[in-house]
Motif scaffolding. Structure first.
Motif, PDB file in Angstrom:
ATOM      1  N   PHE A 252       3.435  -4.929  10.983  1.00 50.21           N
ATOM      2  CA  PHE A 252       4.997  -4.696  10.789  1.00 50.21           C
ATOM      3  C   PHE A 252       4.523  -4.495   9.411  1.00 50.21           C
ATOM      4  O   PHE A 252       4.150  -4.349   8.330  1.00 50.21           O
ATOM      5  CB  PHE A 252       6.006  -5.826   9.956  1.00 50.21           C
ATOM      6  CG  PHE A 252       6.194  -6.465  11.392  1.00 50.21           C
ATOM      7  CD1 PHE A 252       5.358  -7.607  11.977  1.00 50.21           C
ATOM      8  CD2 PHE A 252       6.816  -6.764  12.521  1.00 50.21           C
ATOM      9  CE1 PHE A 252       5.407  -9.001  13.006  1.00 50.21           C
ATOM     10  CE2 PHE A 252       7.919  -7.370  13.784  1.00 50.21           C
ATOM     11  CZ  PHE A 252       6.541  -7.951  13.558  1.00 50.21           C
ATOM     12  N   VAL A 253       5.551  -2.852   9.011  1.00 46.72           N
ATOM     13  CA  VAL A 253       5.200  -2.271   8.011  1.00 46.72           C
ATOM     14  C   VAL A 253       7.024  -1.862   7.388  1.00 46.72           C
ATOM     15  O   VAL A 253       7.510  -1.655   7.681  1.00 46.72           O
ATOM     16  CB  VAL A 253       5.670  -0.789   7.847  1.00 46.72           C
ATOM     17  CG1 VAL A 253       5.727   0.552   6.538  1.00 46.72           C
ATOM     18  CG2 VAL A 253       4.030  -0.600   8.759  1.00 46.72           C
ATOM     19  N   ARG A 254       6.729  -2.551   5.912  1.00 43.09           N
ATOM     20  CA  ARG A 254       8.368  -2.560   5.442  1.00 43.09           C
ATOM     21  C   ARG A 254       8.199  -1.624   4.304  1.00 43.09           C
ATOM     22  O   ARG A 254       7.593  -0.817   3.160  1.00 43.09           O
ATOM     23  CB  ARG A 254       8.446  -3.872   4.953  1.00 43.09           C
ATOM     24  CG  ARG A 254       9.973  -4.054   3.870  1.00 43.09           C
ATOM     25  CD  ARG A 254      10.214  -5.396   3.763  1.00 43.09           C
ATOM     26  NE  ARG A 254      10.760  -5.967   5.150  1.00 43.09           N
ATOM     27  CZ  ARG A 254      10.803  -7.563   5.057  1.00 43.09           C
ATOM     28  NH1 ARG A 254      11.466  -8.071   3.923  1.00 43.09           N
ATOM     29  NH2 ARG A 254      11.899  -8.097   6.365  1.00 43.09           N
ATOM     30  N   ASP A 255       9.525  -0.386   4.525  1.00 45.30           N
ATOM     31  CA  ASP A 255       9.828   0.281   3.488  1.00 45.30           C
ATOM     32  C   ASP A 255       9.807  -0.226   2.083  1.00 45.30           C
ATOM     33  O   ASP A 255      11.396  -0.458   2.005  1.00 45.30           O
ATOM     34  CB  ASP A 255      10.008   1.475   3.744  1.00 45.30           C
ATOM     35  CG  ASP A 255      10.729   2.816   3.336  1.00 45.30           C
ATOM     36  OD1 ASP A 255       9.960   2.811   2.292  1.00 45.30           O
ATOM     37  OD2 ASP A 255      11.517   3.851   3.448  1.00 45.30           O
ATOM     38  N   ILE A 256       9.025   0.019   1.521  1.00 49.49           N
ATOM     39  CA  ILE A 256       9.571  -0.238  -0.459  1.00 49.49           C
ATOM     40  C   ILE A 256       9.732   0.120  -1.457  1.00 49.49           C
ATOM     41  O   ILE A 256       9.613   0.213  -2.060  1.00 49.49           O
ATOM     42  CB  ILE A 256       9.174  -2.000  -0.488  1.00 49.49           C
ATOM     43  CG1 ILE A 256       7.309  -1.348  -0.453  1.00 49.49           C
ATOM     44  CG2 ILE A 256       8.618  -2.814   0.201  1.00 49.49           C
ATOM     45  CD1 ILE A 256       6.010  -2.130  -1.535  1.00 49.49           C
ATOM     46  N   THR A 257       9.914   0.941  -0.903  1.00 51.01           N
ATOM     47  CA  THR A 257       9.744   3.167  -1.718  1.00 51.01           C
ATOM     48  C   THR A 257      11.354   2.852  -2.436  1.00 51.01           C
ATOM     49  O   THR A 257      10.984   2.762  -4.104  1.00 51.01           O
ATOM     50  CB  THR A 257       9.906   4.110  -1.145  1.00 51.01           C
ATOM     51  OG1 THR A 257       9.120   4.481   0.035  1.00 51.01           O
ATOM     52  CG2 THR A 257       9.882   5.616  -1.423  1.00 51.01           C
ATOM     53  N   GLU A 258      11.617   1.906  -2.160  1.00 55.03           N
ATOM     54  CA  GLU A 258      13.213   2.417  -2.870  1.00 55.03           C
ATOM     55  C   GLU A 258      13.327   1.212  -4.129  1.00 55.03           C
ATOM     56  O   GLU A 258      13.566   1.449  -5.533  1.00 55.03           O
ATOM     57  CB  GLU A 258      14.589   2.140  -2.095  1.00 55.03           C
ATOM     58  CG  GLU A 258      14.974   2.940  -1.683  1.00 55.03           C
ATOM     59  CD  GLU A 258      16.734   2.281  -1.118  1.00 55.03           C
ATOM     60  OE1 GLU A 258      16.467   3.448  -0.302  1.00 55.03           O
ATOM     61  OE2 GLU A 258      16.994   1.423  -0.990  1.00 55.03           O
ATOM     62  N   ARG A 259      12.434   0.374  -3.935  1.00 57.35           N
ATOM     63  CA  ARG A 259      12.177  -0.758  -5.039  1.00 57.35           C
ATOM     64  C   ARG A 259      11.552  -0.302  -5.474  1.00 57.35           C
ATOM     65  O   ARG A 259      11.600  -0.988  -6.816  1.00 57.35           O
ATOM     66  CB  ARG A 259      12.245  -2.067  -3.828  1.00 57.35           C
ATOM     67  CG  ARG A 259      11.870  -3.272  -4.926  1.00 57.35           C
ATOM     68  CD  ARG A 259      10.657  -3.946  -4.824  1.00 57.35           C
ATOM     69  NE  ARG A 259      10.105  -4.393  -3.190  1.00 57.35           N
ATOM     70  CZ  ARG A 259       8.840  -5.229  -2.939  1.00 57.35           C
ATOM     71  NH1 ARG A 259       7.955  -5.260  -4.324  1.00 57.35           N
ATOM     72  NH2 ARG A 259       8.754  -5.810  -1.886  1.00 57.35           N
ATOM     73  N   LYS A 260      10.021   0.342  -5.481  1.00 56.96           N
ATOM     74  CA  LYS A 260       9.667   0.291  -6.349  1.00 56.96           C
ATOM     75  C   LYS A 260      10.184   1.210  -6.904  1.00 56.96           C
ATOM     76  O   LYS A 260       9.950   1.393  -8.319  1.00 56.96           O
ATOM     77  CB  LYS A 260       7.891   1.595  -5.659  1.00 56.96           C
ATOM     78  CG  LYS A 260       7.306   0.558  -4.999  1.00 56.96           C
ATOM     79  CD  LYS A 260       5.968  -0.018  -5.454  1.00 56.96           C
ATOM     80  CE  LYS A 260       5.096  -1.284  -5.397  1.00 56.96           C
ATOM     81  NZ  LYS A 260       4.530  -1.901  -6.023  1.00 56.96           N
ATOM     82  N   GLN A 261      10.893   2.389  -6.474  1.00 55.29           N
ATOM     83  CA  GLN A 261      11.300   3.653  -7.371  1.00 55.29           C
ATOM     84  C   GLN A 261      12.626   2.473  -8.720  1.00 55.29           C
ATOM     85  O   GLN A 261      12.380   2.916 -10.008  1.00 55.29           O
ATOM     86  CB  GLN A 261      12.285   4.521  -6.763  1.00 55.29           C
ATOM     87  CG  GLN A 261      11.391   5.079  -5.929  1.00 55.29           C
ATOM     88  CD  GLN A 261      12.496   6.494  -5.116  1.00 55.29           C
ATOM     89  OE1 GLN A 261      13.506   6.093  -5.051  1.00 55.29           O
ATOM     90  NE2 GLN A 261      11.992   7.507  -4.488  1.00 55.29           N
TER      91      GLN A 261
ATOM     92  N   THR B  31       0.268  -1.157   0.168  1.00 53.31           N
ATOM     93  CA  THR B  31      -0.549  -0.125   0.170  1.00 53.31           C
ATOM     94  C   THR B  31       0.694   1.296   0.243  1.00 53.31           C
ATOM     95  O   THR B  31       2.235   0.978   0.013  1.00 53.31           O
ATOM     96  CB  THR B  31      -0.991  -0.292   0.935  1.00 53.31           C
ATOM     97  OG1 THR B  31      -1.703   1.427   0.884  1.00 53.31           O
ATOM     98  CG2 THR B  31      -0.108   0.248   2.959  1.00 53.31           C
ATOM     99  N   VAL B  32       0.138   2.817   0.123  1.00 49.31           N
ATOM    100  CA  VAL B  32       1.167   3.562   0.468  1.00 49.31           C
ATOM    101  C   VAL B  32       0.353   4.600   1.418  1.00 49.31           C
ATOM    102  O   VAL B  32      -0.485   4.067   1.214  1.00 49.31           O
ATOM    103  CB  VAL B  32       1.147   4.817  -1.147  1.00 49.31           C
ATOM    104  CG1 VAL B  32       1.471   5.945  -1.440  1.00 49.31           C
ATOM    105  CG2 VAL B  32       0.941   3.658  -2.611  1.00 49.31           C
TER     106      VAL B  32
ATOM    107  N   ALA C 149       5.042   0.685   1.305  1.00 45.58           N
ATOM    108  CA  ALA C 149       5.445  -0.253   2.194  1.00 45.58           C
ATOM    109  C   ALA C 149       4.896  -1.428   1.745  1.00 45.58           C
ATOM    110  O   ALA C 149       3.603  -1.389   1.117  1.00 45.58           O
ATOM    111  CB  ALA C 149       4.583   0.012   3.398  1.00 45.58           C
ATOM    112  N   GLU C 150       4.693  -2.581   2.338  1.00 42.18           N
ATOM    113  CA  GLU C 150       4.546  -3.655   2.491  1.00 42.18           C
ATOM    114  C   GLU C 150       3.690  -4.253   3.752  1.00 42.18           C
ATOM    115  O   GLU C 150       4.540  -4.155   4.751  1.00 42.18           O
ATOM    116  CB  GLU C 150       5.296  -5.096   1.919  1.00 42.18           C
ATOM    117  CG  GLU C 150       5.332  -5.876   2.017  1.00 42.18           C
ATOM    118  CD  GLU C 150       6.189  -6.845   1.484  1.00 42.18           C
ATOM    119  OE1 GLU C 150       6.782  -7.150  -0.334  1.00 42.18           O
ATOM    120  OE2 GLU C 150       6.872  -7.371   2.498  1.00 42.18           O
ATOM    121  N   LEU C 151       2.574  -4.198   3.962  1.00 44.54           N
ATOM    122  CA  LEU C 151       2.543  -4.934   5.770  1.00 44.54           C
ATOM    123  C   LEU C 151       2.526  -6.155   5.722  1.00 44.54           C
ATOM    124  O   LEU C 151       1.412  -6.385   4.510  1.00 44.54           O
ATOM    125  CB  LEU C 151       1.099  -4.007   5.521  1.00 44.54           C
ATOM    126  CG  LEU C 151       0.743  -2.459   5.365  1.00 44.54           C
ATOM    127  CD1 LEU C 151      -0.259  -2.153   5.825  1.00 44.54           C
ATOM    128  CD2 LEU C 151       1.611  -1.418   5.990  1.00 44.54           C
TER     129      LEU C 151
END
Lengths: 145, 424
Positions: free
Chosen positions: B164-173, B134-135, B146-148
């Motif tokens: 648990f919140v995993r920041d996946i912004t870098e992966r998405k970018q 989600t965002v 983020a991946e929840l």
């Protein structure tokens, strides 16, 4: 028409090739009357009376020798018009071209060409080719009247 | 008097018994008390130990929560009840700022409905997916992809949502960048295709237009000879022949150049090819049309099937056969043998002739464009045939080479890998 019917329609834009073709035919004693059209439009005009008409104006030539790279209306288009018109489609068309492109060959046969012959540079070979064409289409091959 | 003495001693005895009784009671009570003390002490020790274990356990879990890479959030009654240090950091707040705030504040507006609905479903005990993307929203308004990973727990006696919140912004970018790069590559591919097509029609037009004057040169000099044959002396005839030959050579050169340039640019179209058919057709055409007067002994051994581009393979055989035919012109009994050998991961083809051969010293020059080894007038050629063969074979990941001896003939070999490219 009173004059002897045209039996060969040569569609060729190059004056040198035209003259050499005439010489080759003469060398092979092929004396059938020949008409020359210098571009695709002239060819269609000769056959149908105008570039747009669908009715056959002249008496069918026995064979059409057709070059592909023609000004105004392209050779393949002329071929298409002859072969899709129910009145003219029985006229044999021999493509006589210097193109060795696969796509020209494929497209010509798709449109219903009777023969596809590549013009050799060597004149002796060309004379031999013309002899064989003349022999086949003007003597051997039987066509309905 | 003795009566009172007896009373006194009886009383004394009674008292002594009482004292003994009390003493025993006291002893019992002391013993009981001691036992109780011991019991209490044991309980106390147990308690201490349990307390210590609890402390260690808590410390262990606190370490995990505090140092976790992912944000850990507990949501209850729609409010944020707990965040680990990293969570606050990721969202740009301090821990105090977020406690007690409705969790939807930290979600991207477009995602709020979806997340609210999921939360409601989870709280109601419905079976839903517990891991999804989600965002979310940073304090400064930027998006956090983020991946929840969520699940229900008991927190302070009530049901709560542990996330648990995993920041996946870098992966998405990175994903976005890859997509963009792919699109750029596709565009470039299209452009290259167009350029290739243009080159193709250019080469074709050029060769086509160049041939027309050649027909004129060759044709009319021939006609001159034929027409004025009797009036033409030997010298004139010789010059006219030279003109004719020149035109023919140029025609051949144009064909070869076209073939050469095509072999570089085209994509290979793989198909199963019956090699013997190709070779036999060529030999037949040569016998019937090209040189019906020449008597060549062609030996065609089994050649098998191979996967390659049909038109290109034809060019290879055409060139090699033409060479063999050309260089055996002097032989009384010209012999040309074509065969193949199946090797482990490739097929090897060979064309062997008994012609003039060549000096092995020059074996590498053979395949270079325009490099002619035989300058003899008898062996006219454009010097591109073998270069074209080399290009095509290389394109198919094969090898080509030659062996020869002066005046003893030559054998040309080429290999094609046995890989499968065609779906059966």
């Amino acid at each position: 028409m009173n004059e002897k019917e045209v039996e060969i329609l040569l569609v060729e834009d190059n004056r040198d090739d035209e003259e050499l073709a005439k010489i080759a035919l003469k060398n092979n004693n092929i004396t059938n009357k020949m008409q020359v059209a210098r571009d695709g439009a002239e060819a269609l005009e000769y056959l149908f009376g105008s570039a747009d008409s669908e009715t056959l104006k002249c008496v069918d030539p026995i064979v059409v020798l057709l070059d592909l790279k023609l000004p105004k209306i392209d050779g393949l288009e002329v071929l298409r018009r002859i072969k899709t018109n129910p009145v003219s489609k029985k006229i044999p068309v021999v493509v006589l071209t210097s193109s060795s492109e696969e796509k020209d060959l494929v497209e010509s046969y798709r449109l219903g060409v009777n023969s596809y012959i590549r013009k050799p540079v060597d004149f002796n070979q060309f004379t031999e080719v013309v002899r064989q064409i003349g022999l086949y289409w003007l003597s051997l091959n039987k066509q309905p009247s | 008097m003795s009566k009172s003495k007896n009373n006194a001693s009886r009383e004394l005895k009674r008292l002594q018994e009482e004292i003994a009784r009390y003493k025993k009671e006291l002893e019992d009570k002391e013993w009981a008390s001691k036992k109780t003390n011991e019991g209490i002490r044991a309980l106390y020790n147990d308690l201490e130990e349990t307390h210590k274990e609890l402390q260690e356990s808590e410390e262990k879990y606190r370490n995990v929560v505090d140092r976790a890479n992912d944000s850990i959030v507990i949501i209850q009654d729609g409010l944020v009840k707990f965040v680990n240090p990293i969570a606050a950091e990721v969202f740009g707040y301090t821990t105090e700022e977020v406690i007690g705030i409705p969790f939807i504040k930290y979600i991207h507006p477009d995602e709020v409905e979806k997340i609210k609905e999921r939360y409601r479903q989870r709280m109601a005990g419905e079976e839903i997916v517990n891991r999804y993307e989600t965002v979310l929203r940073h304090k400064d308004g930027t998006d956090i992809y983020a991946e929840l990973n969520t699940g229900l727990i008991l927190y302070k006696g009530k049901t709560a949502d542990l996330v648990f919140v995993r920041d996946i912004t870098e992966r998405k970018q990175a994903e976005v960048k890859i997509k963009e790069s792919l699109q750029k590559i596709k565009k470039r591919e299209k452009k290259l295709e167009i350029v290739n097509e243009h080159l193709d029609s250019f080469a074709y037009s050029v060769s086509h237009d160049l041939r027309a004057p050649l027909r004129a040169i060759n044709g009319f000099s021939q006609v001159l000879l034929d027409t004025y044959g009797d009036k033409v002396d030997d010298e004139m005839r010789h010059y006219l022949d030279r003109i004719s030959e020149g035109a023919q050579k140029m025609g051949q050169l144009i064909d070869d150049l076209l073939s050469f340039s095509r072999s570089t640019r085209s994509e290979i179209k793989y198909e199963q090819i019956d090699v013997e058919n190709i070779v036999n057709d060529m030999i037949k055409a040569h016998r019937d049309i090209i040189e019906p007067d020449r008597d060549i002994n062609f030996i065609v051994n089994p050649l098998g099937k191979v996967e390659a581009d049909k038109e290109m393979l034809k060019v290879v055989f055409a060139n090699l056969l033409q060479n063999a035919i050309k260089y055996t012109i002097d032989r009384e009994k010209a012999r040309i043998e074509i065969g193949s050998k199946q090797k482990e991961d490739h097929i090897q083809f060979y064309i062997k002739d008994n012609g003039v051969g060549f000096d092995m010293k020059y074996k590498d020059k053979l395949f270079e464009p325009f490099q002619r080894i035989h300058t003899d007038e008898r062996f006219t050629g454009s010097g591109i045939g073998l270069a074209t063969v080399e290009r095509i074979v290389s394109k198919h990941d094969g090898n080509v080479w030659a062996e020869g001896e002066v005046d003893k003939g030559a054998t040309f070999y080429f290999t094609l890998p046995s890989k499968t490219h065609v779906e059966k």
